[in-house]
Design a protein around this motif. Structure first.
Motif, PDB file in Angstrom:
ATOM      1  N   PRO A   1      51.372  87.591  65.525  1.00  0.00           N
ATOM      2  CA  PRO A   1      50.828  88.105  66.794  1.00  0.00           C
ATOM      3  C   PRO A   1      51.712  87.740  67.982  1.00  0.00           C
ATOM      4  CG  PRO A   1      49.090  87.130  65.471  1.00  0.00           C
ATOM      5  CD  PRO A   1      50.376  86.823  64.764  1.00  0.00           C
ATOM      6  N   GLN A   2      51.820  88.679  68.921  1.00  0.00           N
ATOM      7  CA  GLN A   2      52.717  88.498  70.055  1.00  0.00           C
ATOM      8  C   GLN A   2      52.116  87.642  71.174  1.00  0.00           C
ATOM      9  OE1 GLN A   2      55.953  90.027  69.836  1.00  0.00           O
ATOM     10  NE2 GLN A   2      55.108  90.146  67.759  1.00  0.00           N
ATOM     11  N   ASP A   3      50.818  87.442  71.173  1.00  0.00           N
ATOM     12  CA  ASP A   3      50.180  86.743  72.290  1.00  0.00           C
ATOM     13  C   ASP A   3      49.180  85.699  71.790  1.00  0.00           C
ATOM     14  OD1 ASP A   3      48.512  88.595  71.237  1.00  0.00           O
ATOM     15  OD2 ASP A   3      48.078  89.649  73.109  1.00  0.00           O
ATOM     16  N   LEU A   4      49.675  84.811  70.948  1.00  0.00           N
ATOM     17  CA  LEU A   4      48.809  83.776  70.382  1.00  0.00           C
ATOM     18  C   LEU A   4      48.215  82.869  71.452  1.00  0.00           C
ATOM     19  CD1 LEU A   4      50.516  82.523  67.089  1.00  0.00           C
ATOM     20  CD2 LEU A   4      48.240  83.490  67.336  1.00  0.00           C
ATOM     21  N   GLN A   5      48.858  82.777  72.627  1.00  0.00           N
ATOM     22  CA  GLN A   5      48.349  81.878  73.658  1.00  0.00           C
ATOM     23  C   GLN A   5      46.943  82.269  74.110  1.00  0.00           C
ATOM     24  OE1 GLN A   5      50.678  84.110  74.238  1.00  0.00           O
ATOM     25  NE2 GLN A   5      50.094  85.297  76.036  1.00  0.00           N
ATOM     26  N   ARG A   6      46.554  83.535  73.900  1.00  0.00           N
ATOM     27  CA  ARG A   6      45.218  83.946  74.326  1.00  0.00           C
ATOM     28  C   ARG A   6      44.125  83.327  73.462  1.00  0.00           C
ATOM     29  NH1 ARG A   6      43.637  87.510  70.565  1.00  0.00           N
ATOM     30  NH2 ARG A   6      45.254  88.619  69.404  1.00  0.00           N
ATOM     31  N   LEU A   7      44.515  82.805  72.289  1.00  0.00           N
ATOM     32  CA  LEU A   7      43.539  82.172  71.404  1.00  0.00           C
ATOM     33  C   LEU A   7      43.345  80.697  71.730  1.00  0.00           C
ATOM     34  CD1 LEU A   7      44.720  83.649  67.974  1.00  0.00           C
ATOM     35  CD2 LEU A   7      42.936  84.527  69.487  1.00  0.00           C
ATOM     36  N   MET A   8      44.200  80.157  72.606  1.00  0.00           N
ATOM     37  CA  MET A   8      44.197  78.724  72.878  1.00  0.00           C
ATOM     38  C   MET A   8      44.247  78.455  74.366  1.00  0.00           C
ATOM     39  SD  MET A   8      47.153  77.636  70.126  1.00  0.00           S
ATOM     40  CE  MET A   8      48.213  79.060  70.481  1.00  0.00           C
ATOM     41  N   THR A   9      43.799  77.276  74.764  1.00  0.00           N
ATOM     42  CA  THR A   9      44.054  76.798  76.118  1.00  0.00           C
ATOM     43  C   THR A   9      45.482  76.269  76.162  1.00  0.00           C
ATOM     44  OG1 THR A   9      43.335  74.551  75.635  1.00  0.00           O
ATOM     45  CG2 THR A   9      41.628  76.117  76.329  1.00  0.00           C
ATOM     46  N   ALA A  10      45.977  76.031  77.359  1.00  0.00           N
ATOM     47  CA  ALA A  10      47.334  75.469  77.489  1.00  0.00           C
ATOM     48  C   ALA A  10      47.419  74.109  76.802  1.00  0.00           C
ATOM     49  CB  ALA A  10      47.711  75.354  78.964  1.00  0.00           C
ATOM     50  N   ASP A  11      46.360  73.290  76.913  1.00  0.00           N
ATOM     51  CA  ASP A  11      46.355  71.977  76.258  1.00  0.00           C
ATOM     52  C   ASP A  11      46.419  72.123  74.741  1.00  0.00           C
ATOM     53  OD1 ASP A  11      44.080  70.355  78.621  1.00  0.00           O
ATOM     54  OD2 ASP A  11      46.269  70.602  78.632  1.00  0.00           O
ATOM     55  N   GLN A  12      45.684  73.096  74.200  1.00  0.00           N
ATOM     56  CA  GLN A  12      45.702  73.309  72.752  1.00  0.00           C
ATOM     57  C   GLN A  12      47.083  73.763  72.284  1.00  0.00           C
ATOM     58  OE1 GLN A  12      42.326  76.020  72.537  1.00  0.00           O
ATOM     59  NE2 GLN A  12      41.152  74.489  71.389  1.00  0.00           N
ATOM     60  N   LEU A  13      47.741  74.589  73.082  1.00  0.00           N
ATOM     61  CA  LEU A  13      49.100  75.029  72.748  1.00  0.00           C
ATOM     62  C   LEU A  13      50.054  73.832  72.714  1.00  0.00           C
ATOM     63  CD1 LEU A  13      51.252  77.188  72.254  1.00  0.00           C
ATOM     64  CD2 LEU A  13      51.393  77.507  74.735  1.00  0.00           C
ATOM     65  N   VAL A  14      49.946  72.957  73.689  1.00  0.00           N
ATOM     66  CA  VAL A  14      50.795  71.760  73.732  1.00  0.00           C
ATOM     67  C   VAL A  14      50.525  70.881  72.512  1.00  0.00           C
ATOM     68  CG1 VAL A  14      51.267  69.622  74.993  1.00  0.00           C
ATOM     69  CG2 VAL A  14      51.031  71.776  76.240  1.00  0.00           C
ATOM     70  N   ASN A  15      49.252  70.724  72.160  1.00  0.00           N
ATOM     71  CA  ASN A  15      48.898  69.921  70.984  1.00  0.00           C
ATOM     72  C   ASN A  15      49.449  70.550  69.708  1.00  0.00           C
ATOM     73  OD1 ASN A  15      47.495  68.082  72.556  1.00  0.00           O
ATOM     74  ND2 ASN A  15      45.534  69.110  72.289  1.00  0.00           N
ATOM     75  N   LEU A  16      49.386  71.878  69.632  1.00  0.00           N
ATOM     76  CA  LEU A  16      49.893  72.582  68.457  1.00  0.00           C
ATOM     77  C   LEU A  16      51.390  72.335  68.280  1.00  0.00           C
ATOM     78  CD1 LEU A  16      49.673  74.619  66.132  1.00  0.00           C
ATOM     79  CD2 LEU A  16      49.986  76.457  67.823  1.00  0.00           C
ATOM     80  N   VAL A  17      52.137  72.447  69.347  1.00  0.00           N
ATOM     81  CA  VAL A  17      53.586  72.222  69.282  1.00  0.00           C
ATOM     82  C   VAL A  17      53.869  70.773  68.890  1.00  0.00           C
ATOM     83  CG1 VAL A  17      55.709  72.091  70.656  1.00  0.00           C
ATOM     84  CG2 VAL A  17      54.202  74.082  70.857  1.00  0.00           C
ATOM     85  N   GLU A  18      53.095  69.851  69.444  1.00  0.00           N
ATOM     86  CA  GLU A  18      53.294  68.437  69.101  1.00  0.00           C
ATOM     87  C   GLU A  18      53.112  68.211  67.601  1.00  0.00           C
ATOM     88  OE1 GLU A  18      54.818  65.103  70.475  1.00  0.00           O
ATOM     89  OE2 GLU A  18      54.060  66.562  71.946  1.00  0.00           O
ATOM     90  N   TYR A  19      52.094  68.866  67.035  1.00  0.00           N
ATOM     91  CA  TYR A  19      51.838  68.739  65.593  1.00  0.00           C
ATOM     92  C   TYR A  19      52.969  69.350  64.780  1.00  0.00           C
ATOM     93  CZ  TYR A  19      49.968  70.026  61.022  1.00  0.00           C
ATOM     94  OH  TYR A  19      49.794  70.201  59.669  1.00  0.00           O
ATOM     95  N   THR A  20      53.403  70.557  65.120  1.00  0.00           N
ATOM     96  CA  THR A  20      54.440  71.229  64.334  1.00  0.00           C
ATOM     97  C   THR A  20      55.756  70.442  64.350  1.00  0.00           C
ATOM     98  OG1 THR A  20      55.034  72.639  66.223  1.00  0.00           O
ATOM     99  CG2 THR A  20      53.445  73.520  64.626  1.00  0.00           C
ATOM    100  N   LEU A  21      56.006  69.718  65.439  1.00  0.00           N
ATOM    101  CA  LEU A  21      57.232  68.919  65.500  1.00  0.00           C
ATOM    102  C   LEU A  21      57.210  67.730  64.550  1.00  0.00           C
ATOM    103  CD1 LEU A  21      57.881  68.978  69.359  1.00  0.00           C
ATOM    104  CD2 LEU A  21      59.280  70.082  67.598  1.00  0.00           C
ATOM    105  N   THR A  22      56.007  67.362  64.069  1.00  0.00           N
ATOM    106  CA  THR A  22      55.915  66.259  63.086  1.00  0.00           C
ATOM    107  C   THR A  22      56.129  66.749  61.668  1.00  0.00           C
ATOM    108  OG1 THR A  22      53.507  66.474  62.716  1.00  0.00           O
ATOM    109  CG2 THR A  22      54.238  65.123  64.582  1.00  0.00           C
ATOM    110  N   LEU A  23      56.202  68.073  61.466  1.00  0.00           N
ATOM    111  CA  LEU A  23      56.369  68.636  60.119  1.00  0.00           C
ATOM    112  C   LEU A  23      57.865  68.626  59.785  1.00  0.00           C
ATOM    113  CD1 LEU A  23      53.877  71.635  60.454  1.00  0.00           C
ATOM    114  CD2 LEU A  23      53.467  69.388  59.420  1.00  0.00           C
ATOM    115  N   THR A  24      58.323  67.504  59.325  1.00  0.00           N
ATOM    116  CA  THR A  24      59.758  67.327  59.090  1.00  0.00           C
ATOM    117  C   THR A  24      60.038  67.083  57.625  1.00  0.00           C
ATOM    118  OG1 THR A  24      59.539  64.975  59.582  1.00  0.00           O
ATOM    119  CG2 THR A  24      60.163  66.422  61.396  1.00  0.00           C
ATOM    120  N   LYS A  25      61.295  67.210  57.266  1.00  0.00           N
ATOM    121  CA  LYS A  25      61.730  67.008  55.891  1.00  0.00           C
ATOM    122  C   LYS A  25      61.506  65.565  55.480  1.00  0.00           C
ATOM    123  CE  LYS A  25      65.628  68.123  52.865  1.00  0.00           C
ATOM    124  NZ  LYS A  25      66.989  68.694  52.805  1.00  0.00           N
TER     125      LYS A  25
END
Length: 394
Positions: free
Chosen positions: A369-393
């Motif tokens: 989807p091109q506009d996933l931000q509409r499903l989340m608040t700005a805080d939730q988006l920041v939390n999501l990115v923080e989580y994905t950055l922990t998914l490391t090798k």
């Protein structure tokens, strides 16, 4: 024949024996296979040995078979169908012979697996058998999960019947919002369905509780004229709480909550619906188990907010338009001389014969989807990115 029915015979040996029939001339092959069917179907071990499987293998190697001429052969096949639901042979048999007595089982299987390729294939066979009434009746039951599943299946398997069957569901006063939203999504899979949906919007006949679902569809339509017209009546919030999204330079300076981000990944962000992380999720888009080792914080935001900017290799989106007006969009799973298989955003594989296709082309937009931000608040988006950055090798 004794070799085939001997329980100690390995599957590989049995397969080699049956493949030998493929090298016979057509008339000789047909005679030999029919003899094998008769012998296996009438054997004493039909209810407990490999005989049912033999009958099925032989039947599938024939161009046609008259089950009215062999009650025992039909019983063998029906036993097999009840024993091995969801297998390739199960679907091949039901598609070719359309056993009326299997309609109820096929219907229940489709509901149980409505979010999987096998469930959609079962529903497609129900339509082929002209037994879609089973799905339509389920829409009127008291079980919400069955109602939503039935509507979803009509949207995925109904082809040129989809719009006429689901439009009354969209405008029904007696059905819940969840069911009608599923109907909007089903109708939107077809170009003529999106136009009918736009007509409802313009004439102000679309219920208020469906406007968000309609906006999701119409404001991202590939037809610019549809998008422009829909924008006169519909709008989407920038984020889930209707607040404008901060600029990227502001977002990359913020830090989030990893545990909260994991929950966003699985719920409001809907990422788990298309991506796998350490074996959990659906295999539609790339596996994200090591995505934190590959993208910077800024690149992670861009991949979420503008997914078409850099589509991963082997995850390009394709679209197919068939002669009957069906429109299918998804990742290219298979492209053979006879057919094309696409995997849609729900992880459902749909196969289209090439002689039924009018248009087959690669899309410039990602399936994500091109506009996933509409499903989340700005805080939730920041939390999501923080989580994905922990998914490391590891």
């Amino acid at each position: 024949m004794d070799l085939l029915q001997d329980p100690s015979t390995s599957e590989a040996e049995r397969a080699r024996y049956l493949r030998a029939f493929d090298f016979h001339d057509a008339p000789e092959k047909e005679i030999a296979l029919k003899r094998l069917i008769a012998s296996a179907a009438n054997s004493d071990s039909a209810s407990e040995g490999p005989s049912d499987e033999l009958v099925v293998e032989a039947v599938l190697r024939l161009g046609d078979f008259d089950f009215d001429s062999s009650v025992s052969a039909k019983q063998s096949v029906l036993r097999y169908l009840h024993t091995y639901p969801g297998t390739d042979a199960y679907f091949d048999l039901l598609q070719r012979f359309q056993f009326a007595e299997m309609a109820d089982d096929l219907f229940e299987f489709s509901l149980k697996h409505h979010d999987q390729t096998s469930g959609v294939r079962a529903a497609e066979i129900l339509f082929l058998m002209d037994r879609q009434s089973l799905l339509l009746d389920a829409i009127q039951t008291d079980d919400l999960a069955r109602r939503v599943a039935a509507v979803t299946l009509v949207g995925l398997a109904g082809r040129n019947k989809t719009v006429s069957l689901l439009l009354p569901v969209v405008t029904s006063d007696g059905l819940s919002s969840e069911v009608r939203v599923a109907a909007v999504e089903g109708i939107s899979r077809r170009p003529n369905g999106r136009k009918r949906l736009l007509d409802l919007v313009i004439s102000r006949k679309l219920p208020d509780d469906l406007k968000f679902a309609a906006a999701n569809v119409l404001l991202s339509d590939e037809d610019e004229a549809v998008r422009i017209e829909a924008a006169k009546y519909l709008e989407l919030p920038a984020t889930a709480d209707s607040q404008p999204l901060p600029p990227l330079r502001t977002l990359v300076k913020r830090r989030g909550d990893v545990a909260a981000g994991a929950k966003v990944f699985r719920k409001p962000g809907t990422c788990i619906n298309c991506h796998k992380v350490n074996g959990e999720g659906k295999e539609v888009g790339p596996d994200l188990s090591e995505i934190g080792s590959k993208l910077s914080r800024e690149a992670m935001y861009v991949s979420i907010l503008d997914p078409s900017a850099a589509v991963s290799h082997n995850f390009e989106t394709y679209s197919v338009l068939t002669e009957d007006g069906s429109a299918i969009t998804g990742l290219l799973v298979s492209d053979t001389a006879e057919s094309v298989t696409l995997r849609n955003a729900e992880g459902i594989d749909q196969t289209v014969n090439k002689d039924e296709m009018e248009i087959f082309q690669k899309q410039s937009k990602s399936l994500m989807p091109q506009d996933l931000q509409r499903l989340m608040t700005a805080d939730q988006l920041v939390n999501l990115v923080e989580y994905t950055l922990t998914l490391t090798k590891k």
